[in-house]
Design an enzyme around this catalytic site. Structure first.
Site, PDB file in Angstrom:
ATOM      1  N   LYS A  44       4.038  -6.686   4.210  1.00 30.43           N
ATOM      2  CA  LYS A  44       3.782  -5.311   3.808  1.00 30.43           C
ATOM      3  C   LYS A  44       3.427  -4.512   5.046  1.00 30.43           C
ATOM      4  O   LYS A  44       2.906  -5.039   6.035  1.00 30.43           O
ATOM      5  CB  LYS A  44       2.677  -5.206   2.765  1.00 30.43           C
ATOM      6  CG  LYS A  44       1.286  -5.653   3.170  1.00 30.43           C
ATOM      7  CD  LYS A  44       0.440  -4.694   3.991  1.00 30.43           C
ATOM      8  CE  LYS A  44       0.356  -3.328   3.364  1.00 30.43           C
ATOM      9  NZ  LYS A  44      -0.505  -2.427   4.261  1.00 30.43           N
ATOM     10  N   THR A  75       0.862  -1.184   0.000  1.00 34.88           N
ATOM     11  CA  THR A  75       0.000   0.000   0.000  1.00 34.88           C
ATOM     12  C   THR A  75       0.901   1.238   0.000  1.00 34.88           C
ATOM     13  O   THR A  75       1.333   1.677  -1.056  1.00 34.88           O
ATOM     14  CB  THR A  75      -0.986  -0.003   1.186  1.00 34.88           C
ATOM     15  OG1 THR A  75      -0.271  -0.255   2.400  1.00 34.88           O
ATOM     16  CG2 THR A  75      -2.057  -1.050   1.009  1.00 34.88           C
ATOM     17  N   THR A  99      -0.515  -2.290  10.671  1.00 34.80           N
ATOM     18  CA  THR A  99      -1.233  -2.406   9.405  1.00 34.80           C
ATOM     19  C   THR A  99      -0.313  -3.182   8.541  1.00 34.80           C
ATOM     20  O   THR A  99       0.391  -2.648   7.706  1.00 34.80           O
ATOM     21  CB  THR A  99      -1.514  -1.070   8.722  1.00 34.80           C
ATOM     22  OG1 THR A  99      -2.272  -0.289   9.586  1.00 34.80           O
ATOM     23  CG2 THR A  99      -2.344  -1.254   7.479  1.00 34.80           C
ATOM     24  N   ASN A 105       0.403  10.597   5.531  1.00 32.01           N
ATOM     25  CA  ASN A 105      -0.888  10.241   6.118  1.00 32.01           C
ATOM     26  C   ASN A 105      -1.950  11.302   5.903  1.00 32.01           C
ATOM     27  O   ASN A 105      -3.141  11.002   5.836  1.00 32.01           O
ATOM     28  CB  ASN A 105      -0.698   9.934   7.608  1.00 32.01           C
ATOM     29  CG  ASN A 105      -0.100   8.549   7.798  1.00 32.01           C
ATOM     30  OD1 ASN A 105      -0.781   7.535   7.671  1.00 32.01           O
ATOM     31  ND2 ASN A 105       1.197   8.501   8.062  1.00 32.01           N
ATOM     32  N   GLU A 154       6.768   4.917   7.181  1.00 31.23           N
ATOM     33  CA  GLU A 154       6.382   6.131   6.471  1.00 31.23           C
ATOM     34  C   GLU A 154       7.236   7.313   6.923  1.00 31.23           C
ATOM     35  O   GLU A 154       7.198   7.722   8.076  1.00 31.23           O
ATOM     36  CB  GLU A 154       4.899   6.407   6.709  1.00 31.23           C
ATOM     37  CG  GLU A 154       4.016   5.388   6.019  1.00 31.23           C
ATOM     38  CD  GLU A 154       2.559   5.463   6.415  1.00 31.23           C
ATOM     39  OE1 GLU A 154       1.751   4.842   5.724  1.00 31.23           O
ATOM     40  OE2 GLU A 154       2.240   6.143   7.420  1.00 31.23           O
TER      41      GLU A 154
END
Length: 410
Positions: A183, A157, A194, A405, A281
């Site tokens: 992932k 993702t 996640t 985000n 991230e």
């Protein structure tokens, strides 16, 4: 950019006998990206998994739990979509996830309960089940034993790189292969993240050992990572043993063969977990936190997570600012009621920062800054309370984390 992480090379990933993988573009959320992946498992495979502890768990998580409870020794297929989490979707989400299982089962001529569905992506949007089911024939036609690298790409993702690793072990005179993919890059906090991860081995393992194996591997890997402290609705880690390597089935981990196999499985699981942190991230630093000399492992974990979740600590690492009192403050509010601050020792790599709860007289800020500028850093805290210890892996918190985000759905 990921911290010391490279994309896997397909030729370096060992096929696992009994597993074929197919990937396709179904347009789940965006065009021209791999977003539906199927794992086809030979008969005789044993499967186990561990899942998020978020009480608002996604529809596919609920169905996976049900199917594993009744068919763990006869699971024949896994289907994964990206772009949509099918979480926060109520009864309609369950119906759509069931429809995905029904469609794949019909194509493979198996029972729908022999299919495990997984989803990852945006929460609280209806799953475009028609697009997924329309893509299933192409995914099945694409299925090959060597498609682990494609699968790693197909489940991404916000990841910037696919994540996949292999290892092997000699078990009972037979060479056993282990390959896994994962992932995850944000909303990462154990139990689990996640994240999705699928680990396959051709080793023969007694089916009664599989549930505890999945939990043990998760506790030693994915439940030791955190990026931002958020626990997702879709976290899943699945272990598949196809029993095709020809070794005598492992029925006791406390044997030479059992320990050799466990070590190789743990190696792959930890690499997959660490890769998620390295690709966090906006991450620019990979940080290992070690807490030692606790009375229990649980109190060591409390301290480690307090440090890893502190925005002040994480932003200091991003800025390479040795404002290391923030770490001591996190230790203090971790929740150990009878903690004696005069027993605390703090190290940053080889630099002894604090001793007996205060600044080490020999500590120089230039030494702290030297370590803080590194891409990989070890934070070590000694509590002076006992012999228990733990470690976990995290990253810094950068401007890019906020941007990624904030723009996630655009």
């Amino acid at each position: 950019m990921p911290v010391n992480l490279k994309a896997p090379i397909a030729q370096d990933l060992a096929p696992v006998a009994g597993i074929r993988i197919g990937v396709t573009e179904a347009g789940v959320r965006k065009a021209n990206r791999k977003d539906v992946t199927v794992f086809l498992l030979d008969e005789g495979s044993h499967v186990a998994g561990v899942f998020t502890k978020n009480r608002f768990c996604a529809a596919p998580v609920q169905i996976c739990r049900e199917h594993l409870a009744s068919h763990s020794q006869s699971i024949r297929a896994i289907v994964i979509n990206t772009g949509n989490a099918n979480a926060g979707t109520g009864a309609d989400g369950l119906a759509r996830a069931h429809a995905t299982c029904d469609a794949l089962a019909g194509l493979l001529k198996i029972d729908a309960q022999q299919v495990l569905p997984f989803s990852t992506g945006v929460i609280m949007e209806p799953l475009p089940v028609d697009r997924i089911t329309a893509g299933l024939p192409a995914a099945i036609a694409d299925a090959q034993p060597g498609h682990w690298a494609k699968a790693a790409e197909g489940i991404m993702t916000t990841d910037t790189l696919p994540k996949a690793f292999s290892a092997s072990a000699t078990v009972g005179g037979k060479t056993v292969q282990i390959t896994g993919i994962s992932k995850g890059a944000g909303m990462i906090r154990p139990n689990m993240a996640t994240m999705l991860s699928f680990l396959g081995t051709d080793a023969a393992i007694s089916p009664e050992l599989m549930p505890a194996l999945a939990k043990t591997l998760a506790d030693q890997s994915f439940n030791r990572i955190t990026i931002d402290g958020d626990t997702s609705t879709n976290d899943s880690f699945v272990v598949v043993a196809t029993n095709q390597a020809g070794n005598a089935p492992i029925s006791d981990w406390n044997t030479t063969d059992g320990q050799a196999l466990m070590a190789a499985l743990r190696e792959v699981a930890q690499k997959l977990a660490q890769a998620i942190v390295r690709d966090g991230e906006g991450a620019t630093k990979f940080i290992q936190i070690e807490v030692e000399q606790g009375r229990t492992e649980e109190e060591c974990r409390l301290v480690a997570y307090a440090i890893a979740h502190s925005p002040l600590v994480k932003t200091a690492f991003f800025a390479s600012d040795p404002n290391l009192g923030r770490i001591l403050a996190a230790v203090g509010y971790a929740g150990i009621e009878d903690l004696d601050q005069t027993q605390i020792e703090l190290y940053l790599d080889d630099v002894h920062v604090a001793t007996q709860g205060g600044r080490n007289p020999a500590y120089q800020e230039a030494d702290g800054q030297r370590v803080m500028k590194q891409q990989e850093i070890v934070v070590r805290v000694q509590l002076g309370r006992g012999n228990a210890s733990t470690q976990l892996w995290t990253c810094d918190l950068s401007h890019d984390y906020v941007s990624i985000n904030a723009d996630y759905r655009s």
